[in-house]
Scaffold this motif. Structure first.
Motif, PDB file in Angstrom:
ATOM      1  N   THR A  39     -31.362   3.947 -49.678  1.00 49.86           N
ATOM      2  CA  THR A  39     -32.146   2.969 -50.431  1.00 49.86           C
ATOM      3  C   THR A  39     -32.526   3.530 -51.800  1.00 49.86           C
ATOM      4  O   THR A  39     -32.388   2.853 -52.832  1.00 49.86           O
ATOM      5  CB  THR A  39     -33.440   2.608 -49.664  1.00 49.86           C
ATOM      6  OG1 THR A  39     -33.066   2.152 -48.370  1.00 49.86           O
ATOM      7  CG2 THR A  39     -34.239   1.528 -50.370  1.00 49.86           C
ATOM      8  N   LEU A  40     -32.994   4.783 -51.816  1.00 51.52           N
ATOM      9  CA  LEU A  40     -33.389   5.396 -53.090  1.00 51.52           C
ATOM     10  C   LEU A  40     -32.172   5.527 -54.010  1.00 51.52           C
ATOM     11  O   LEU A  40     -32.273   5.326 -55.229  1.00 51.52           O
ATOM     12  CB  LEU A  40     -34.023   6.774 -52.857  1.00 51.52           C
ATOM     13  CG  LEU A  40     -35.317   6.825 -52.020  1.00 51.52           C
ATOM     14  CD1 LEU A  40     -35.779   8.273 -51.847  1.00 51.52           C
ATOM     15  CD2 LEU A  40     -36.432   5.997 -52.656  1.00 51.52           C
ATOM     16  N   ALA A  41     -31.026   5.851 -53.441  1.00 54.84           N
ATOM     17  CA  ALA A  41     -29.802   6.030 -54.241  1.00 54.84           C
ATOM     18  C   ALA A  41     -29.422   4.729 -54.940  1.00 54.84           C
ATOM     19  O   ALA A  41     -28.970   4.727 -56.093  1.00 54.84           O
ATOM     20  CB  ALA A  41     -28.654   6.518 -53.363  1.00 54.84           C
ATOM     21  N   ARG A  42     -29.623   3.623 -54.233  1.00 56.61           N
ATOM     22  CA  ARG A  42     -29.306   2.310 -54.811  1.00 56.61           C
ATOM     23  C   ARG A  42     -30.214   2.046 -56.011  1.00 56.61           C
ATOM     24  O   ARG A  42     -29.755   1.674 -57.081  1.00 56.61           O
ATOM     25  CB  ARG A  42     -29.478   1.223 -53.744  1.00 56.61           C
ATOM     26  CG  ARG A  42     -28.510   0.073 -53.881  1.00 56.61           C
ATOM     27  CD  ARG A  42     -28.634  -0.894 -52.700  1.00 56.61           C
ATOM     28  NE  ARG A  42     -28.325  -0.297 -51.414  1.00 56.61           N
ATOM     29  CZ  ARG A  42     -29.105  -0.336 -50.338  1.00 56.61           C
ATOM     30  NH1 ARG A  42     -30.283  -0.940 -50.372  1.00 56.61           N
ATOM     31  NH2 ARG A  42     -28.724   0.226 -49.210  1.00 56.61           N
ATOM     32  N   VAL A  43     -31.500   2.259 -55.823  1.00 48.65           N
ATOM     33  CA  VAL A  43     -32.467   2.019 -56.894  1.00 48.65           C
ATOM     34  C   VAL A  43     -32.182   2.912 -58.099  1.00 48.65           C
ATOM     35  O   VAL A  43     -32.249   2.474 -59.252  1.00 48.65           O
ATOM     36  CB  VAL A  43     -33.919   2.285 -56.401  1.00 48.65           C
ATOM     37  CG1 VAL A  43     -34.919   2.078 -57.527  1.00 48.65           C
ATOM     38  CG2 VAL A  43     -34.257   1.383 -55.228  1.00 48.65           C
ATOM     39  N   LYS A  75     -32.639  15.369 -55.691  1.00 44.54           N
ATOM     40  CA  LYS A  75     -34.032  14.906 -55.699  1.00 44.54           C
ATOM     41  C   LYS A  75     -34.248  13.782 -54.688  1.00 44.54           C
ATOM     42  O   LYS A  75     -35.280  13.704 -54.024  1.00 44.54           O
ATOM     43  CB  LYS A  75     -34.417  14.442 -57.110  1.00 44.54           C
ATOM     44  CG  LYS A  75     -34.526  15.610 -58.076  1.00 44.54           C
ATOM     45  CD  LYS A  75     -34.774  15.169 -59.500  1.00 44.54           C
ATOM     46  CE  LYS A  75     -34.744  16.400 -60.415  1.00 44.54           C
ATOM     47  NZ  LYS A  75     -34.811  16.072 -61.822  1.00 44.54           N
ATOM     48  N   ILE A  76     -33.272  12.911 -54.596  1.00 45.77           N
ATOM     49  CA  ILE A  76     -33.373  11.782 -53.657  1.00 45.77           C
ATOM     50  C   ILE A  76     -33.415  12.265 -52.214  1.00 45.77           C
ATOM     51  O   ILE A  76     -34.243  11.809 -51.417  1.00 45.77           O
ATOM     52  CB  ILE A  76     -32.184  10.807 -53.889  1.00 45.77           C
ATOM     53  CG1 ILE A  76     -32.453   9.982 -55.149  1.00 45.77           C
ATOM     54  CG2 ILE A  76     -31.949   9.914 -52.679  1.00 45.77           C
ATOM     55  CD1 ILE A  76     -31.277   9.131 -55.595  1.00 45.77           C
ATOM     56  N   HIS A 133     -39.524   7.211 -58.559  1.00 45.14           N
ATOM     57  CA  HIS A 133     -40.564   6.192 -58.576  1.00 45.14           C
ATOM     58  C   HIS A 133     -40.621   5.435 -57.243  1.00 45.14           C
ATOM     59  O   HIS A 133     -41.695   5.203 -56.688  1.00 45.14           O
ATOM     60  CB  HIS A 133     -40.307   5.225 -59.736  1.00 45.14           C
ATOM     61  CG  HIS A 133     -41.324   4.152 -59.835  1.00 45.14           C
ATOM     62  ND1 HIS A 133     -42.618   4.406 -60.251  1.00 45.14           N
ATOM     63  CD2 HIS A 133     -41.253   2.833 -59.542  1.00 45.14           C
ATOM     64  CE1 HIS A 133     -43.294   3.272 -60.213  1.00 45.14           C
ATOM     65  NE2 HIS A 133     -42.494   2.302 -59.788  1.00 45.14           N
ATOM     66  N   ALA A 134     -39.446   5.089 -56.731  1.00 43.59           N
ATOM     67  CA  ALA A 134     -39.402   4.317 -55.477  1.00 43.59           C
ATOM     68  C   ALA A 134     -40.005   5.115 -54.319  1.00 43.59           C
ATOM     69  O   ALA A 134     -40.690   4.557 -53.454  1.00 43.59           O
ATOM     70  CB  ALA A 134     -37.962   3.915 -55.157  1.00 43.59           C
ATOM     71  N   ALA A 191     -44.608   6.294 -50.605  1.00 46.50           N
ATOM     72  CA  ALA A 191     -45.506   7.347 -50.132  1.00 46.50           C
ATOM     73  C   ALA A 191     -46.963   6.903 -50.079  1.00 46.50           C
ATOM     74  O   ALA A 191     -47.736   7.420 -49.267  1.00 46.50           O
ATOM     75  CB  ALA A 191     -45.380   8.573 -51.034  1.00 46.50           C
ATOM     76  N   GLU A 192     -47.331   5.942 -50.902  1.00 47.08           N
ATOM     77  CA  GLU A 192     -48.745   5.561 -50.995  1.00 47.08           C
ATOM     78  C   GLU A 192     -49.342   5.169 -49.657  1.00 47.08           C
ATOM     79  O   GLU A 192     -50.381   5.661 -49.238  1.00 47.08           O
ATOM     80  CB  GLU A 192     -48.916   4.417 -51.993  1.00 47.08           C
ATOM     81  CG  GLU A 192     -49.215   4.928 -53.382  1.00 47.08           C
ATOM     82  CD  GLU A 192     -49.305   3.817 -54.394  1.00 47.08           C
ATOM     83  OE1 GLU A 192     -49.941   2.787 -54.099  1.00 47.08           O
ATOM     84  OE2 GLU A 192     -48.710   3.992 -55.483  1.00 47.08           O
ATOM     85  N   LYS A 193     -48.655   4.249 -48.967  1.00 50.97           N
ATOM     86  CA  LYS A 193     -49.148   3.750 -47.684  1.00 50.97           C
ATOM     87  C   LYS A 193     -49.169   4.885 -46.653  1.00 50.97           C
ATOM     88  O   LYS A 193     -50.095   5.008 -45.861  1.00 50.97           O
ATOM     89  CB  LYS A 193     -48.225   2.623 -47.215  1.00 50.97           C
ATOM     90  CG  LYS A 193     -48.750   1.808 -46.089  1.00 50.97           C
ATOM     91  CD  LYS A 193     -47.890   0.564 -45.937  1.00 50.97           C
ATOM     92  CE  LYS A 193     -48.280  -0.224 -44.714  1.00 50.97           C
ATOM     93  NZ  LYS A 193     -47.370  -1.373 -44.515  1.00 50.97           N
ATOM     94  N   ARG A 194     -48.123   5.693 -46.681  1.00 50.62           N
ATOM     95  CA  ARG A 194     -48.026   6.784 -45.712  1.00 50.62           C
ATOM     96  C   ARG A 194     -49.136   7.821 -45.941  1.00 50.62           C
ATOM     97  O   ARG A 194     -49.716   8.356 -44.992  1.00 50.62           O
ATOM     98  CB  ARG A 194     -46.654   7.457 -45.818  1.00 50.62           C
ATOM     99  CG  ARG A 194     -45.533   6.506 -45.449  1.00 50.62           C
ATOM    100  CD  ARG A 194     -44.184   7.185 -45.482  1.00 50.62           C
ATOM    101  NE  ARG A 194     -43.119   6.190 -45.349  1.00 50.62           N
ATOM    102  CZ  ARG A 194     -41.943   6.431 -44.795  1.00 50.62           C
ATOM    103  NH1 ARG A 194     -41.656   7.625 -44.345  1.00 50.62           N
ATOM    104  NH2 ARG A 194     -41.040   5.466 -44.707  1.00 50.62           N
ATOM    105  N   HIS A 195     -49.414   8.098 -47.197  1.00 52.23           N
ATOM    106  CA  HIS A 195     -50.471   9.056 -47.520  1.00 52.23           C
ATOM    107  C   HIS A 195     -51.823   8.527 -47.037  1.00 52.23           C
ATOM    108  O   HIS A 195     -52.593   9.235 -46.386  1.00 52.23           O
ATOM    109  CB  HIS A 195     -50.497   9.306 -49.028  1.00 52.23           C
ATOM    110  CG  HIS A 195     -51.527  10.309 -49.442  1.00 52.23           C
ATOM    111  ND1 HIS A 195     -51.294  11.669 -49.386  1.00 52.23           N
ATOM    112  CD2 HIS A 195     -52.809  10.162 -49.868  1.00 52.23           C
ATOM    113  CE1 HIS A 195     -52.382  12.307 -49.772  1.00 52.23           C
ATOM    114  NE2 HIS A 195     -53.315  11.428 -50.069  1.00 52.23           N
ATOM    115  N   HIS A 196     -52.086   7.277 -47.342  1.00 49.11           N
ATOM    116  CA  HIS A 196     -53.337   6.640 -46.956  1.00 49.11           C
ATOM    117  C   HIS A 196     -53.511   6.661 -45.434  1.00 49.11           C
ATOM    118  O   HIS A 196     -54.589   6.931 -44.911  1.00 49.11           O
ATOM    119  CB  HIS A 196     -53.335   5.202 -47.499  1.00 49.11           C
ATOM    120  CG  HIS A 196     -54.612   4.472 -47.247  1.00 49.11           C
ATOM    121  ND1 HIS A 196     -55.816   4.893 -47.759  1.00 49.11           N
ATOM    122  CD2 HIS A 196     -54.872   3.345 -46.530  1.00 49.11           C
ATOM    123  CE1 HIS A 196     -56.763   4.056 -47.360  1.00 49.11           C
ATOM    124  NE2 HIS A 196     -56.212   3.119 -46.613  1.00 49.11           N
TER     125      HIS A 196
END
Ligand code: ADP
Ligand code: NI
Length: 209
Positions: free
Chosen positions: A35-39, A110-111, A181-182, A187-192
């Motif tokens: 998914t990240l590779a596509r973005v 990085k991906i 960025h993606a 990560a936001e939800k997972r961190h929370h």
């Protein structure tokens, strides 16, 4: 075809793992990395191959790293890839396994690192941490060796740590180490979720919830 072969080869190697690196971890890393590779418009074949192979040379999993690398090299040579592709895949999995802080050269590297780090976060990250901790005979939590911000891991009593310490040592820091960025968004939800878990854990520990 090559991806399918690689999947089969890796699946067989990781099938019996109970230390948080089982095949399903690799499968999730592969899917998120795709998914990240596509973005990012990265080379998705390289990303998928490196994601599939990323844990096959990890010193936590193999007795002899050098031998594990040679086995991967041998496997890749049998797949008739271009030399450039083999070198890139090897560079990615070696830099992710051994680097610990080394700059990654390509977006594909990085991906794969972002996808691997995302799988150490959130509900799955919590589950993997306790599985890994159990496999190393670590405590769930032990106030006597509880994390203190200023301490490094080696300064704990006898170098000991606990599953809960691992969140402070590493997991809560991951969101700021992501490259794409993606991945940062995911990560936001997972961190929370990890923060909420730790809050609830300490409330229950103190008998307050
Ligand atoms: P990977 O290479 O797949 O990213 P690691 O080998 O660093 O992951 O760790 C595998 C899993 O075990 C991760 O979920 C990680 O958080 C957890 N883990 C690693 N080290 C520890 C530790 N000292 N205590 C508890 N969990 C750990
Ligand atoms: Ni991994």
């Amino acid at each position: 075809m090559i991806l399918q072969h690689t999947e089969n080869w890796v699946r067989q190697r990781l099938a019996k793992d109970t230390t948080g690196h089982d095949w399903f971890h690799t499968e999730r890393v592969r899917n998120v990395a795709k998914t990240l590779a596509r973005v990012e418009e990265a080379d998705s074949f390289i990303v998928e191959m490196a994601a599939l192979l990323h844990d096959t040379i990890d010193d936590k999993l193999v007795a002899n790293e050098e031998q594990a690398i040679q086995e991967v090299v041998h496997f890749l040579k049998e797949q008739h890839l271009e030399k450039k592709q083999v070198d890139h895949i090897l560079e990615i999995i070696q830099s992710i396994s051994f680097s610990k802080g080394m700059e990654l050269r390509t977006i594909e590297a990085k991906i794969v690192q972002d996808a691997d780090r995302l799988d150490a976060m959130g509900a799955i990250g919590i589950a993997r941490t306790f599985q890994y901790s159990g496999s190393k005979q670590q405590a769930i939590y032990d106030p006597a060796i509880a994390v203190r911000e200023e301490m490094t891991k080696n300064e704990y009593r006898n170098g000991e740590t606990s599953a809960i310490n691992h969140f402070y040592e590493k997991l809560l820091k991951l969101k700021d180490k992501l490259h794409t960025h993606a991945a940062k968004e995911l990560a936001e939800k997972r961190h929370h979720y990890m923060e909420q878990f730790l809050t609830q854990f300490s409330l229950e520990w103190e008998g307050k919830a």
